[in-house]
Design an enzyme around this catalytic site. Structure first.
Site, PDB file in Angstrom:
ATOM      1  CG  ASP A  36     -73.587 -23.527 -54.527  1.00 44.58           C
ATOM      2  OD1 ASP A  36     -73.256 -24.684 -54.184  1.00 44.58           O
ATOM      3  OD2 ASP A  36     -74.336 -22.801 -53.839  1.00 44.58           O
ATOM      4  CE  LYS A  58     -63.699 -15.771 -58.015  1.00 43.90           C
ATOM      5  NZ  LYS A  58     -62.769 -15.379 -56.931  1.00 43.90           N
ATOM      6  CG  MET A 173     -68.480 -22.315 -43.908  1.00 46.14           C
ATOM      7  SD  MET A 173     -69.904 -21.418 -44.570  1.00 46.14           S
ATOM      8  CE  MET A 173     -70.807 -21.044 -43.052  1.00 46.14           C
TER       9      MET A 173
END
Length: 514
Positions: A36, A58, A173
């Site tokens: 990713d 994505k 995060m």
């Protein structure tokens, strides 16, 4: 069919050189790489050219693949007998869901290996000049997830225990929830004056750090428009940044530089960019190879077979030297047969390549291009002499033409062919569009022409428009002229037409920008 094996590999925090040796070894032997965006685009280039690449992140036309689908994918690939690398950002065991992937592999009888990576919880603060522990300030640290809604944070984090459990708190995060996190830490005993640092995209060209206190960090983050992803560091160690910040002081810090030359030649430029704090993004658009066909081979063989006849051997590139000696070896021609000839090199790198073969260049110009070599040779060549020019198929014609005008017989042999290379890169078009490539470097006219064509083949209709968002740096006037003829605006060109000269021009441009 024998089952394959899966390597669950930590890619590190972003800088591609922070992957472990074992992780890199696994990546190089993989049949399939599942990755990713957090794994970083640079690392994928280390996979075998024939390796299958499966992106599970994505894309504009596709959502991120669900974790359950990724788990199943790894199993299915291994059941096909393939060696699979699942490349994950940071360390796979730190909020990386590696346990879920490993569990399904185990249930299906598939051998797997977990290869740890450098976690962003430590590496990102380090790149911001913040050690997570310090003998006088913090003897322990905690790593906490922050990528949850406030309700979930309260459910998963015991604030009364976490707040003062260790000297340093590292939240991963959680920048979008920094206000809530600060509020909870103050409520449970941390002073409002406690230092806090937010480090966005640590170890990458986009690295940015905002420093404050628990009492004002939310306001400062909003004022700086600091967006995810970022690491939050809470504790007295944050003050160390005032004296230990190091990466931001490098002259190319914050610059991502596209390197377009052949991978076999790019190492020096890539290493210098990295050393000076920039991020080299390799996208080699040319590759060289031996010419094919009986006619080409016979032409080269005949020319080399007349070694004793030449007064000059003129070499205009490192590639020319490399392939010249490859052909000598192929035909069994001893270089000592050129005892009559003087060797001329177009520049210091070409001369160095000759020196590695035990030959010292007799002629080296002050200006490192064909015109400079001609100027240097003006009073040394004579009518009736014979010059051998081992070159590439795209070499400029000015050198042989000018030599013939002086009465020198030239024997030109194309010892290598230059071809278009189009790397499999799913990110570059978007990065160019977003202005994330700050500088594009060209080291020959062929890199200019080939980059434009490679970008077209990646789906960019107007490459010139995409490249307009980046500064264009050319190694010399010939390359710059080609770039301008193709509609590009050249803003960087060194006085010294070498790789080191190009690097110094990049540094000087950065200083002016500051």
């Amino acid at each position: 069919m024998e089952k394959g094996k899966v390597y669950l590999v930590g890619a590190g925090p972003g800088d591609p050189k922070l992957i472990t040796v074992r992780g890199l070894e696994a990546l190089k032997r993989a049949d399939v790489v599942v990755f990713d965006r957090l794994a970083g685009p640079h690392l994928i280039n280390h996979a075998r050219s024939d390796a299958e690449r499966i992106y599970v992140g994505k894309l504009p036309d596709r959502h991120t693949m669900k974790q359950e689908e990724i788990n199943r994918l790894l199993v299915d690939l291994a059941l096909q007998g393939k060696t699979v690398v699942r490349l994950k950002g940071g360390d796979p065991t730190v909020f990386g869901r590696v346990g879920e992937e490993a569990e399904l592999l185990r249930r299906n009888g598939i051998i797997y290996e977990i290869i740890p990576g450098i976690t962003s919880a430590i590496a990102v603060p380090a790149y911001a000049g913040i050690p997570v522990t310090h003998r006088d300030l913090a003897s322990s640290f905690s790593v906490i997830t922050g990528h949850e809604s406030p309700d979930k944070l309260d459910h998963s984090i015991y604030w009364d225990k976490v707040t003062n459990a260790t000297g340093t708190l590292v939240f991963l995060m959680g920048v979008a929830k920094i206000g809530y996190i600060s509020e909870q830490l103050i409520r449970h005993g941390r002073p409002r004056e406690t230092p806090v640092a937010l480090v966005r995209w640590g170890t990458r060209a986009e690295q940015r750090t905002v420093v404050g206190t628990l009492g004002d960090i939310e306001e400062k983050a909003k004022a700086a428009n600091l967006q995810p992803p970022a690491v939050i560091v809470v504790g007295e160690v944050v003050k160390q940044r005032e004296t230990l910040a190091w990466v931001e002081s490098k002259p190319l810090f914050g610059r991502r530089v596209l390197v377009t030359r052949a991978r076999s030649q790019a190492s020096e430029l890539v290493a210098r960019i990295d050393e000076l704090g920039g991020e080299a993004y390799e996208f080699p658009v040319i590759e060289t190879k031996l010419p094919e066909g009986k006619e080409a081979e016979e032409s080269i063989g005949n020319a080399l077979g007349r070694a004793e006849e030449y007064d000059w051997v003129m070499l205009t590139s490192v590639n020319g030297v490399d392939y010249f000696f490859r052909w000598l070896d192929r035909f069994g021609v001893d270089v000592r047969r050129f005892h009559r000839a003087k060797f001329a090199a177009v520049g210091p790198k070409t001369a160095d390549a000759l020196a590695l073969r035990g030959i010292r260049a007799d002629v080296l110009p002050e200006s490192f291009r064909a015109e400079g070599l001609l100027d240097r040779l003006a009073d040394q060549v004579a009518e009736g002499q014979i010059a051998l020019l081992p070159r590439g198929d795209l070499a400029r014609k000015i050198l042989p033409e000018e030599l013939r005008a002086k009465g020198v017989r030239t024997v030109e042999i194309d010892v290598y062919d230059t071809e278009l290379s189009v790397p499999r890169d799913i990110w570059l078009p978007e990065m160019l569009e977003n202005g994330e490539i700050h500088t594009v470097t060209f080291t020959s006219s062929s890199t200019v022409v080939n980059l434009l064509e490679a970008l077209r083949r990646l789906g960019i209709e107007d490459p010139r428009k995409s490249l307009a968002r980046s500064e264009i740096a050319c190694i010399g006037p010939v390359t710059a002229k080609t770039a301008e003829e193709h509609g590009l605006k050249v803003s960087i060109m060194p006085d010294d037409y070498t790789i080191e000269g190009l690097v110094q021009a990049l540094v000087e441009r950065g200083r002016k920008g500051d």
